[in-house]
Design an enzyme around this catalytic site. Structure first.
Site, short mmCIF file in Angstrom:
data_model
loop_
_atom_site.label_atom_id
_atom_site.label_comp_id
_atom_site.label_asym_id
_atom_site.label_seq_id
_atom_site.Cartn_x
_atom_site.Cartn_y
_atom_site.Cartn_z
N ARG A 101 0.71 -1.13 0.03
CA ARG A 101 0.03 0.17 -0.20
C ARG A 101 0.71 1.28 -0.03
O ARG A 101 1.68 1.36 0.90
CB ARG A 101 -0.82 -0.24 1.23
CG ARG A 101 -1.56 1.13 1.35
CD ARG A 101 -2.64 1.37 2.52
NE ARG A 101 -3.34 2.40 2.69
CZ ARG A 101 -3.23 3.40 3.64
NH1 ARG A 101 -2.53 3.37 4.67
NH2 ARG A 101 -3.91 4.56 3.36
N HIS A 136 -2.61 10.96 0.76
CA HIS A 136 -2.23 10.76 1.91
C HIS A 136 -1.42 12.01 2.49
O HIS A 136 -0.23 11.99 2.78
CB HIS A 136 -1.08 9.49 2.17
CG HIS A 136 -1.11 8.86 3.48
ND1 HIS A 136 -1.16 7.47 3.79
CD2 HIS A 136 -0.55 9.56 4.64
CE1 HIS A 136 -1.02 7.27 4.97
NE2 HIS A 136 -0.49 8.51 5.55
N GLU A 157 -7.25 8.56 6.41
CA GLU A 157 -7.37 9.27 7.68
C GLU A 157 -7.98 10.40 7.52
O GLU A 157 -7.35 11.38 7.84
CB GLU A 157 -6.34 8.85 8.30
CG GLU A 157 -5.81 7.69 8.69
CD GLU A 157 -4.68 7.57 9.84
OE1 GLU A 157 -4.21 8.58 10.16
OE2 GLU A 157 -4.18 6.39 10.17
N ASN A 159 -7.10 1.95 9.69
CA ASN A 159 -5.75 1.95 10.26
C ASN A 159 -5.78 2.10 11.73
O ASN A 159 -6.52 2.94 12.34
CB ASN A 159 -5.15 3.36 9.96
CG ASN A 159 -5.04 3.49 8.32
OD1 ASN A 159 -5.13 2.38 7.68
ND2 ASN A 159 -4.59 4.54 7.86
N TYR A 218 -4.01 1.36 15.48
CA TYR A 218 -2.77 1.36 16.56
C TYR A 218 -3.08 0.92 17.82
O TYR A 218 -2.25 0.16 18.35
CB TYR A 218 -2.14 2.78 16.25
CG TYR A 218 -1.43 3.03 14.84
CD1 TYR A 218 -0.18 2.41 14.60
CD2 TYR A 218 -2.34 3.34 13.71
CE1 TYR A 218 0.65 2.77 13.39
CE2 TYR A 218 -1.73 3.41 12.49
CZ TYR A 218 -0.23 3.23 12.37
OH TYR A 218 0.29 3.28 11.05
N GLU A 274 -3.35 -0.17 7.88
CA GLU A 274 -2.23 0.06 8.71
C GLU A 274 -2.23 -0.42 10.05
O GLU A 274 -3.24 -0.34 10.87
CB GLU A 274 -2.27 1.67 8.81
CG GLU A 274 -1.61 2.36 7.59
CD GLU A 274 -1.33 4.11 7.95
OE1 GLU A 274 -1.09 4.18 9.12
OE2 GLU A 274 -1.64 4.56 7.16
C1 BGC Z 1 -0.57 7.54 9.28
C2 BGC Z 1 0.78 7.53 9.06
C3 BGC Z 1 1.74 7.45 10.40
C4 BGC Z 1 1.08 6.53 11.28
C5 BGC Z 1 1.76 6.52 12.61
C6 BGC Z 1 -0.95 6.94 10.59
O1 BGC Z 1 -1.91 7.93 11.25
O2 BGC Z 1 -1.38 7.10 8.29
O3 BGC Z 1 1.21 8.14 7.89
O4 BGC Z 1 2.82 7.51 9.95
O5 BGC Z 1 -0.12 6.80 11.67
O6 BGC Z 1 1.79 7.55 13.46
#
Ligand code: BGC
Length: 462
Positions: A74, A118, A163, A298, A300, A359
């Site tokens: 991607r 992006h 995002e 995405n 995290y 992501e």
């Molecule tokens: C974004 C990336 C960023 C990653 C880590 C995401 O919000 O799409 O561009 O590097 O998080 O913070």
């Protein structure tokens, strides 16, 4: 318990974060070129001028991915490379760069998954108001038509925006990202509405311009909620909180995703934001709700939520306990069950679409040791935990489409500059030397085993 047979194992990146070559072959500045040059906006004044010099070293990077065995890559297109004025005459040299990259990927057996936007808006369009100007719907549609016509014979997987929560939230409301605006909420909602309209027009342009069937989505993000226990009341509390739409911030997932999937803004938000709503013209919501083919997300981190007294929802105070494992960015708590619940909650609310983690990743201060290796056990552990949680969701019936590790290379982490490293491959920014980290081999082996090597882990609790 395993991943679906057609699950895509991938890696991800974005144009401004890796390409460099900011003024080469006709590329013009984006809002990030301008923003990162302003004192105090990025860590130690870092910019993406050179980044990983991927523009010149793409062949080496594709070769690394080929050796790795990754199935999907991607990446995003730099709008100011393709249309230096944002609109109008295309730049052949910029177009040719992505031809080379796409052809190189296909020759290496890697499927390109392309994001149109992006965060590197052409500066010329920013000067015309950026997302505050409704004309961006036409600008973006024309850009999408151009790339569909050029790459649509080879690219079958597309994401319109990365995002939008950050584009408008961090860029227009909080001022932490380019263009660094701190606008009133009403302006942010107007920018969000224009972005969503632009998404709808781009979906139409991609379907019309690409050859054969394509799969299209918009990569969302949010703040994930993890139920504090398996009790139904806690699960319901987490779900309600995840999709709630009362915060005067741009992180409300349902504000964006309901519009895209259902063609309406959530009622709760319409009431809470009544005084600040944008002009919604006849036909707008139908345009935004063009059918999409997968949920791109995405993911995290997250936090624990539980049912409080009298039907309230509570964030569990100190949820992870002191000293919880995290990345070098404080918000990046290791919260693997965020991925499980994001996939489960979203596929329940938006049924019928496969869920793709576009992501997921963790940052650290990895460096090349004297013996030439880059051991990164924390990243391997992070990956194992998140992938185990994702597999659990799949085993329970959540339709999974793929997983893209963020990021293939260490890169320019926006306002954090180069200090936080997310890559599977270490980049020495002085020499541009690439060194695969230990996690590179671990993820390669995991792909080969189709995840059979992953641990079985119990649900995460506070
Ligand atoms: C974004 C990336 C960023 C990653 C880590 C995401 O919000 O799409 O561009 O590097 O998080 O913070």
């Amino acid at each position: 318990m395993s991943f679906p047979h057609d699950f895509t194992w991938g890696v991800a990146s974005s144009s401004y974060q890796i390409e460099g070559a900011h003024d080469v072959d006709g590329r013009t500045p984006s809002i990030w070129d301008q923003f990162s040059r302003q004192p105090g906006k990025t860590f130690e004044g870092h910019t993406g001028d050179v980044a990983c010099d991927h523009y010149h070293r793409w062949a080496e990077d594709v070769e690394l991915m080929r050796q790795h065995g990754v199935q999907g890559y991607r990446f995003s297109l730099a709008w100011p490379r393709l249309l230096p004025d944002g609109t109008g005459a295309p730049n052949e040299k910029g177009l040719a760069f992505y031809d080379r990259l796409i052809d190189g990927l296909l020759a290496a057996g890697i499927t390109p998954w392309v994001t149109l936007y992006h965060w590197d808006l052409p500066l010329s369009l920013h000067r015309r108001g950026g997302f505050l100007n409704r004309e961006i719907v036409d600008w973006f549609a024309d850009y999408a038509a151009l790339v569909a016509q050029r790459y649509g014979d080879r690219v079958k997987h597309w994401m319109t925006f990365n995002e939008p929560q950050c584009t408008i939230g961090l860029g227009y409301q909080e001022g932490l990202h380019a263009p660094g605006w701190k606008l009133p909420f009403a302006d942010c909602l107007a920018g969000a509405h224009h972005l969503l309209l632009a998404h709808g027009r781009a979906v139409q342009a991609l379907r019309a311009g690409c050859r054969g069937p394509v799969k299209i989505s918009i990569a969302q993000t949010s703040r994930e909620r993890i139920p504090a226990s398996a009790a139904a009341a806690d699960i319901e509390a987490a779900r309600r909180d995840y999709f709630s739409c009362t915060d005067r911030a741009m992180w409300n997932l349902s504000w964006w995703a309901d519009a895209v999937v259902f063609g309406r803004y959530p009622e709760e938000g319409l009431q809470a934001f009544a005084a600040d709503l944008p002009e919604i013209r006849a036909g707008d919501m139908a345009l935004i709700a063009q059918p999409i083919d997968f949920l791109a997300y995405n993911c995290y981190s997250g936090w624990f939520v539980r049912a409080g007294a009298n039907g309230t929802v509570e964030k569990v105070p100190g949820g992870f306990g002191p000293g919880n494992a995290r990345g070098t960015l404080p918000w990046l708590q290791v919260a693997p069950d965020a991925a499980y619940w994001a996939a489960r909650f979203q596929t329940e609310r938006y049924p019928g679409l496969p869920f793709v983690f576009t992501e997921n990743g963790v940052c650290n201060t990895d460096h090349v040791l004297l013996d030439g290796t880059v051991p990164d056990p924390q990243r391997i552990d992070f990956l194992a935990r998140y992938l185990a949680a994702i597999r659990r969701a799949g085993a329970e019936g959540v339709p999974l489409g793929g997983y893209f590790y963020w990021s293939v290379l260490d890169n320019f982490e926006w306002s954090e500059g180069y200090k936080d490293r997310f890559g599977l491959v270490h980049v020495d920014y002085r020499t541009q030397r690439r060194t695969p980290k230990a996690s590179f081999a671990w993820y390669r082996d995991t792909i080969r085993a189709h995840g059979a090597n992953l641990p079985v882990l119990p649900p995460q609790t506070p």
